[in-house]
Design an enzyme around this catalytic site. Structure first.
Site, mmCIF file in Angstrom:
data_model
loop_
_atom_site.group_PDB
_atom_site.id
_atom_site.type_symbol
_atom_site.label_atom_id
_atom_site.label_comp_id
_atom_site.label_asym_id
_atom_site.label_seq_id
_atom_site.Cartn_x
_atom_site.Cartn_y
_atom_site.Cartn_z
ATOM 1 N N CYS A 87 0.817 -1.213 0.000
ATOM 2 C CA CYS A 87 0.000 0.000 0.000
ATOM 3 C C CYS A 87 0.852 1.265 0.000
ATOM 4 O O CYS A 87 2.022 1.241 0.393
ATOM 5 C CB CYS A 87 -0.874 0.032 1.244
ATOM 6 S SG CYS A 87 -1.800 -1.457 1.519
ATOM 7 N N ARG A 128 4.502 0.576 -6.249
ATOM 8 C CA ARG A 128 4.592 -0.288 -5.074
ATOM 9 C C ARG A 128 3.663 -1.504 -5.196
ATOM 10 O O ARG A 128 3.802 -2.450 -4.445
ATOM 11 C CB ARG A 128 4.218 0.508 -3.812
ATOM 12 C CG ARG A 128 5.172 1.625 -3.501
ATOM 13 C CD ARG A 128 4.623 2.521 -2.412
ATOM 14 N NE ARG A 128 4.592 1.870 -1.119
ATOM 15 C CZ ARG A 128 5.553 1.939 -0.213
ATOM 16 N NH1 ARG A 128 6.637 2.635 -0.470
ATOM 17 N NH2 ARG A 128 5.453 1.332 0.949
ATOM 18 N N TRP A 184 -3.105 -2.598 -1.366
ATOM 19 C CA TRP A 184 -2.699 -3.928 -1.826
ATOM 20 C C TRP A 184 -3.337 -4.890 -0.839
ATOM 21 O O TRP A 184 -2.933 -4.949 0.323
ATOM 22 C CB TRP A 184 -1.176 -4.013 -1.809
ATOM 23 C CG TRP A 184 -0.600 -5.235 -2.456
ATOM 24 C CD1 TRP A 184 -0.374 -5.420 -3.793
ATOM 25 C CD2 TRP A 184 -0.129 -6.422 -1.800
ATOM 26 N NE1 TRP A 184 0.199 -6.651 -4.004
ATOM 27 C CE2 TRP A 184 0.365 -7.297 -2.810
ATOM 28 C CE3 TRP A 184 -0.082 -6.855 -0.479
ATOM 29 C CZ2 TRP A 184 0.888 -8.551 -2.528
ATOM 30 C CZ3 TRP A 184 0.450 -8.107 -0.200
ATOM 31 C CH2 TRP A 184 0.931 -8.939 -1.217
ATOM 32 N N ASN A 194 -1.226 1.491 6.049
ATOM 33 C CA ASN A 194 -0.358 0.466 5.444
ATOM 34 C C ASN A 194 0.079 -0.473 6.564
ATOM 35 O O ASN A 194 0.413 -0.003 7.651
ATOM 36 C CB ASN A 194 0.922 1.078 4.867
ATOM 37 C CG ASN A 194 0.656 1.951 3.676
ATOM 38 O OD1 ASN A 194 -0.471 2.095 3.246
ATOM 39 N ND2 ASN A 194 1.715 2.551 3.152
ATOM 40 N N GLY A 195 0.137 -1.765 6.273
ATOM 41 C CA GLY A 195 0.594 -2.725 7.273
ATOM 42 C C GLY A 195 -0.546 -3.633 7.697
ATOM 43 O O GLY A 195 -1.548 -3.771 6.978
ATOM 44 N N GLU A 236 18.276 -15.623 -10.795
ATOM 45 C CA GLU A 236 17.749 -14.281 -11.028
ATOM 46 C C GLU A 236 17.074 -14.200 -12.402
ATOM 47 O O GLU A 236 16.019 -13.578 -12.546
ATOM 48 C CB GLU A 236 18.883 -13.249 -10.891
ATOM 49 C CG GLU A 236 18.501 -11.807 -11.154
ATOM 50 C CD GLU A 236 17.387 -11.268 -10.259
ATOM 51 O OE1 GLU A 236 17.001 -11.937 -9.280
ATOM 52 O OE2 GLU A 236 16.880 -10.171 -10.566
ATOM 53 N N LYS A 265 13.152 -13.144 -13.030
ATOM 54 C CA LYS A 265 12.759 -12.016 -13.888
ATOM 55 C C LYS A 265 11.677 -12.445 -14.870
ATOM 56 O O LYS A 265 10.679 -11.767 -15.048
ATOM 57 C CB LYS A 265 13.949 -11.470 -14.702
ATOM 58 C CG LYS A 265 14.953 -10.633 -13.987
ATOM 59 C CD LYS A 265 14.513 -9.227 -13.647
ATOM 60 C CE LYS A 265 13.797 -9.148 -12.340
ATOM 61 N NZ LYS A 265 14.505 -9.197 -11.123
ATOM 62 N N GLU A 289 8.244 -13.263 -13.012
ATOM 63 C CA GLU A 289 7.453 -12.199 -12.403
ATOM 64 C C GLU A 289 6.825 -11.254 -13.410
ATOM 65 O O GLU A 289 5.720 -10.781 -13.204
ATOM 66 C CB GLU A 289 8.204 -11.448 -11.295
ATOM 67 C CG GLU A 289 9.439 -10.711 -11.695
ATOM 68 C CD GLU A 289 10.115 -10.012 -10.494
ATOM 69 O OE1 GLU A 289 11.289 -9.678 -10.609
ATOM 70 O OE2 GLU A 289 9.467 -9.794 -9.454
ATOM 71 N N HIS A 326 19.076 -35.456 -12.024
ATOM 72 C CA HIS A 326 18.514 -36.034 -10.796
ATOM 73 C C HIS A 326 17.006 -35.852 -10.713
ATOM 74 O O HIS A 326 16.430 -35.961 -9.637
ATOM 75 C CB HIS A 326 19.217 -35.438 -9.574
ATOM 76 C CG HIS A 326 20.673 -35.799 -9.516
ATOM 77 N ND1 HIS A 326 21.115 -37.069 -9.247
ATOM 78 C CD2 HIS A 326 21.787 -35.057 -9.744
ATOM 79 C CE1 HIS A 326 22.435 -37.100 -9.292
ATOM 80 N NE2 HIS A 326 22.863 -35.883 -9.594
ATOM 81 N N LYS A 343 6.216 -3.770 -4.857
ATOM 82 C CA LYS A 343 7.628 -3.407 -4.918
ATOM 83 C C LYS A 343 8.309 -3.617 -3.581
ATOM 84 O O LYS A 343 9.405 -4.136 -3.494
ATOM 85 C CB LYS A 343 7.750 -1.947 -5.365
ATOM 86 C CG LYS A 343 9.185 -1.440 -5.480
ATOM 87 C CD LYS A 343 9.899 -2.111 -6.626
ATOM 88 C CE LYS A 343 11.338 -1.655 -6.770
ATOM 89 N NZ LYS A 343 12.091 -2.591 -7.627
HETATM 90 C C1 AGP Z 1 12.634 -8.746 -7.723
HETATM 91 O O1 AGP Z 1 12.424 -8.422 -9.033
HETATM 92 C C2 AGP Z 1 11.516 -8.639 -6.814
HETATM 93 N N1 AGP Z 1 10.546 -7.742 -7.158
HETATM 94 C C3 AGP Z 1 11.716 -9.047 -5.382
HETATM 95 O O2 AGP Z 1 12.155 -10.363 -5.393
HETATM 96 C C4 AGP Z 1 12.646 -8.194 -4.479
HETATM 97 O O3 AGP Z 1 13.969 -8.356 -4.877
HETATM 98 C C5 AGP Z 1 12.437 -8.633 -3.015
HETATM 99 O O4 AGP Z 1 11.101 -8.419 -2.653
HETATM 100 C C6 AGP Z 1 13.360 -7.932 -2.065
HETATM 101 O O5 AGP Z 1 13.140 -6.556 -2.045
HETATM 102 P P1 AGP Z 1 14.162 -5.579 -1.344
HETATM 103 O O6 AGP Z 1 15.456 -5.687 -2.102
HETATM 104 O O7 AGP Z 1 13.541 -4.228 -1.448
HETATM 105 O O8 AGP Z 1 14.325 -6.043 0.059
#
Ligand code: AGP
Length: 610
Positions: A2, A27, A75, A101-102, A483, A487, A490, A506, A605
């Site tokens: 949020c 976010r 969110w 938020n939270g 990684e 990418k 997501e 395996h 985010k």
């Molecule tokens: C990566 O593309 C993500 N959106 C996610 O995995 C991110 O790296 C993770 O939530 C950690 O966030 P931070 O680096 O702000 O702690």
């Protein structure tokens, strides 16, 4: 997660909040809304869905009328995304409106208590309880009611509050969730991050845990938990507004991919002086390093992946055992740590709840903590013993790009520095690595030339209809595969899995059938022949292989269906260049599949709840 924006001043609040909410879109959210005080009454407009809908409902910000307001992007955590569950929530007498938020962890108990007292609830959210509680606790003084509220609620929160009885004011509190106060001239702001208010001011105050801020157009008062007035220092955020805008790029993600040469330069350049590394004066005494039995690197998502690259690098050059852990696992594993382990905490946002909890736990157990963070003054940056900022600048796209590569660059700096102090690597080799690190921005710029990007785009389009993709590699290439797979998953919603290439046989190899796409990373010369066999194992089952290789390993092309070569570099720093290829691949697959690249479904985010 949020987002919050709040305004008090002389201008109409709604358009300011709309543009602030747009800056918070990154976010992640599923609904939005705003409340404004007008003629002693609170007007609320809110909507499920994108901010565009709120924009329509508010007639482009022409209503609600008034100069004091709060806005929110939600969110969903408790209750589905809907108009009624959107914030702001209003108390039954209409005198309080809140954005939150939270998570209020004891909301169910509070709600039952209030219901027994005759309160009714409109939404399924945990947040509405805040508005009704304020109504119940208000005895003529809003600040006192807020203090009583803080005694009752448990959980994590940042909250913006309007009270119709004090129509020129706006209030804010926070605990384990970010919230800043923006200081303007004749106007003041609250915001869950400064991106929301940076077009109006560069001067911010970070509200402390349990403190209450009372804002009017011309002043901000801060109270501690006993309602004593306190003084707070402000700080200047020098982020240029254009760095939080798309500047002609179709997506923030693409813009941020292209910003990597500058971002990595900003991470490393100030720290390399005449070939020597100075980590902003952070002091690692040899005696301290000699006393270490190991290093823990902790993060979530891509930050964790950066940590795995760092683990390989530090173990190789510092001969120190490194354990890289997901923060969400670390915090419930009763980690064996103490003063004989260094804990490196990685986070772009500096606010990730699991990572922050890991930092606190490591500190509590007596470990020295070093945070690698992008956002200045974020919770993790403030609480760690030492902080190494990545200086990547604002990262808006949910999928991290420059955030990740700058974290890797910072870990390389750390590894070289520690190896120098420990004497575990020859001076000549350390100079080579330092030079290789300094050359990375130039090499990424080569990768960002039209022809190179065009070739990745062509391959991405060709393979964009695949539903299942494997990423394989060995050693540091395996770390980079993790990684690359994340990418793709997501932003394009294509199922992707990263596998240590030697593990294929395996189990996973049973999934390879005609046409299954495998991206094979082949940048580690020492492991070339092993990768060659793994690629052949995929090809012989009629799988399609796309190799991402270093120049030295480009002969792999005869075993693969396609190949992208990274610029020549030392094998130890290849993950940064591989990352650029995999980011562009994921980006163009997602673009071809017409996905919402900057705000992928269900993702946020900054994940500020557990
Ligand atoms: C990566 O593309 C993500 N959106 C996610 O995995 C991110 O790296 C993770 O939530 C950690 O966030 P931070 O680096 O702000 O702690």
């Amino acid at each position: 997660m949020c987002g919050i924006i709040g305004y008090t001043g002389k201008r109409q609040a709604s358009p300011i909040m709309l543009s602030g909410l747009k800056r918070l879109e990154y976010r992640g959210y599923d609904s939005s809304g705003m409340a404004v005080i007008h003629d002693g009454k609170i007007d609320v407009i809110k909507s499920e869905g994108k901010i565009k809908k709120l924009e329509e409902k508010t007639d482009g910000g022409k209503k609600p009328i008034g100069t004091v307001g709060i806005g929110h992007t939600r969110w969903a955590t408790h209750g589905v995304p809907s108009d009624v569950n959107s914030h702001p929530h209003v108390s039954r007498d209409g005198d309080f409106a809140i954005v939150h938020n939270g998570i209020i962890e004891n909301f169910a108990a509070l709600k039952s208590e209030l219901m027994r007292l005759g309160y009714t609830f409109k939404s399924d959210t945990d947040s509405e309880v805040i508005a009704q509680l304020l109504c119940h606790l208000f005895k003529g003084d809003a600040v006192k009611a807020i203090r009583e509220l803080l005694k009752k609620i448990k959980g994590s929160y940042s909250i913006g509050i309007l009270c119709a009885k004090t129509p020129d004011r706006l209030y804010a509190v926070r605990k384990d969730n970010p919230l800043v106060i923006g200081l303007g001239k004749g106007e003041n702001f609250i915001a869950s991050d400064f991106a929301a208010a940076i077009e109006h001011t560069h001067d911010f105050v970070l509200l402390g845990e349990g403190e209450i801020a009372e804002l009017s157009a011309d002043s901000v008062r801060y109270y501690d938990a006993d309602l004593n007035l306190i003084e707070k220092d402000s700080y200047t955020v020098d982020w240029d507004i254009s760095r939080a805008e798309k500047s002609g790029y179709p997506h923030f993600m693409l813009k941020e991919i292209y910003e990597q040469p500058k971002a990595i330069t900003d991470t490393i350049r100030p720290r390399i002086q005449n070939g020597n590394i100075d980590l902003d004066g952070i002091d690692f005494k040899k005696s301290y390093l000699d006393s270490l039995i190991g290093v823990d690197i902790v993060g979530c998502g891509s930050a964790y992946h950066a940590g795995i690259v760092g683990k390989h690098f530090i173990e190789k050059h510092c001969r120190l055992p490194v354990n890289c852990e997901l923060a969400s696992e670390y915090i419930y594993s009763d980690p064996i740590t103490g003063s004989n382990r260094l804990t490196v905490i990685i986070s772009q946002s500096g606010e990730t709840a699991d990572t922050l909890a890991a930092l606190r736990l490591a500190k509590k157990k007596g470990s020295r903590t070093l945070a690698i963070v992008n956002v200045v003054q974020s919770a993790i940056a403030r609480e760690a013993d030492d902080v190494l900022y990545t200086h990547a600048g604002p990262e808006i796209a949910v999928a991290t790009t420059k955030g990740y590569t700058t974290q890797v660059a910072a870990l390389y700096l750390l590894g070289i520095k520690l190896a120098g102090i420990l004497g575990t690597e020859e001076g000549k080799r350390l100079s080579e690595l330092t030079t290789e690190l300094s050359l990375l921005p130039e090499k990424i710029s080569e990768q960002l030339k039209d022809e190179y990007v065009g070739s990745i785009k062509t391959l991405a389009k060709k393979y964009s209809n695949h539903h299942c993709v494997f990423f394989i590699g060995r050693g540091t290439d395996y770390a980079a595969s993790l990684e690359g797979a994340l990418k793709l998953k997501e932003i394009s919603y294509v199922h992707a899995e990263a596998y240590a290439a030697g593990e294929l046989k395996h189990g996973t190899i049973s999934l390879i059938e005609t046409g299954t796409l495998t991206l094979a990373l082949v940048t580690q010369s020492a492991l070339f022949h092993k990768m060659e066999s793994n690629i052949q194992a995929v090809s012989s089952r009629h799988g399609t292989v796309l190799a991402v290789a270093s120049k030295a390993n480009s002969k792999i092309s005869s075993d693969a269906d396609g190949m992208i070569c990274i610029p020549e570099c030392d094998d130890d720093v290849s993950p940064v260049l591989t990352a650029v290829v995999l980011q562009l691949f994921a980006y163009y697959v997602a673009a071809k599949r017409d996905c919402d690249i900057d705000q992928p479904r269900n993702l946020a985010k900054s994940v500020t709840v557990e």
